[in-house]
Motif scaffolding. Structure first.
Motif, PDB file in Angstrom:
ATOM      1  N   HIS A   1       5.861  12.107   9.183  1.00 24.71           N
ATOM      2  CA  HIS A   1       6.303  11.874  10.717  1.00 24.71           C
ATOM      3  C   HIS A   1       5.623  12.767  11.878  1.00 24.71           C
ATOM      4  O   HIS A   1       5.395  12.552  12.670  1.00 24.71           O
TER       5      HIS A   1
ATOM      6  N   TYR B   1       0.446   1.881  15.256  1.00 27.68           N
ATOM      7  CA  TYR B   1       1.528   2.850  15.274  1.00 27.68           C
ATOM      8  C   TYR B   1       2.576   1.965  15.898  1.00 27.68           C
ATOM      9  O   TYR B   1       3.578   2.417  16.448  1.00 27.68           O
TER      10      TYR B   1
ATOM     11  N   ARG C   1       7.003   2.860  16.138  1.00 23.12           N
ATOM     12  CA  ARG C   1       6.907   4.558  16.322  1.00 23.12           C
ATOM     13  C   ARG C   1       8.068   4.929  17.306  1.00 23.12           C
ATOM     14  O   ARG C   1       8.656   5.939  16.996  1.00 23.12           O
TER      15      ARG C   1
END
Length: 230
Positions: free
Chosen positions: A49, A187, A190
């Motif tokens: 992450h 993404y 996120r």
């Protein structure tokens, strides 16, 4: 403080300010010792992450970067470092409060300046190409090196000139439209609680839908339904 709280604090801090929250700042926010935050960041790094340096400072939380790697991304009032061509184009899609972003860089082949207004509706116009040096199976071997070599060039000739000077072998070249499709939804989520990374099969399907092919991406050269496809 749980690790998801910590992940969101890092990502949202990047999104709102353009920089990574520092360890003491995070410790104060959650009312815990710095070592507790350090341990949480290391877990997030193991889960890919975040990327940490040797002092456990956040270097990257894709698509955000705390170090310059060739790109600057300007919103309405915030400036971000773009970690690479992929991440720089992705910021327009992740930062939904921004109507668009201005992505700027210089061609590694000839040092010519380039800039594009990147929007969510359609890819920017341009004859430039992106060159990715490191294949997908090795991208996390040294992720800063990988991101530092996902660059935008004037065209194929500048890619070839740079490869000859640098001694690197040719990687993967794509046009701006393909780069935009790659960045568009990679993404997604996120900045939301409960985000999970894609499973390999789902990631492969996403890459195919973006128009990528071949062993560089761990994919067959032909579409899955084409005669002779693997």
């Amino acid at each position: 403080m749980d690790n998801e709280d910590l992940r969101l604090a890092v990502y949202r801090g990047f999104a709102e300010t353009g920089r990574a929250p520092e360890l003491p700042e995070l410790a104060e926010r959650f009312g815990v010792r710095p070592e507790t935050v350090r341990g949480g960041l290391r877990v997030l790094a193991e889960l890919r992450h975040v990327v940490l340096d040797d002092e456990d400072r956040v270097v990257m939380a894709h698509p955000f970067s705390s170090i310059p790697l060739g790109f600057a991304v300007m919103g309405t009032s915030t400036l971000w470092w773009g970690g690479c061509a992929w991440d720089s184009f992705a910021l327009a899609h992740l930062l939904l409060d921004e109507p668009d972003v201005l992505v700027s860089t210089r061609c590694p082949g000839c040092d010519r300046a380039h800039a594009w207004v990147v929007r969510r509706e359609a890819p920017p116009a341009g004859e430039q190409v992106a060159h990715f040096l490191v294949p997908v199976t090795r991208m996390w071997d040294d992720v800063v090196h990988t991101c530092g070599h996902q660059r935008l060039f004037c065209g194929e000739r500048c890619v070839d000139d740079w490869l000859e000077r640098s001694g690197n072998e040719r990687g993967y070249v794509m046009d701006l439209a393909t780069l935009w499709r790659l960045a568009r939804g990679w993404y997604a989520g996120r900045l939301d609680r409960g985000y999970t990374r894609r499973e390999p099969a789902t990631a492969a399907a996403y890459l195919r839908d973006a128009g990528l092919r071949g062993s560089f991406w761990g994919l067959p050269s032909d579409p899955p339904d084409a005669p002779g496809a693997d």
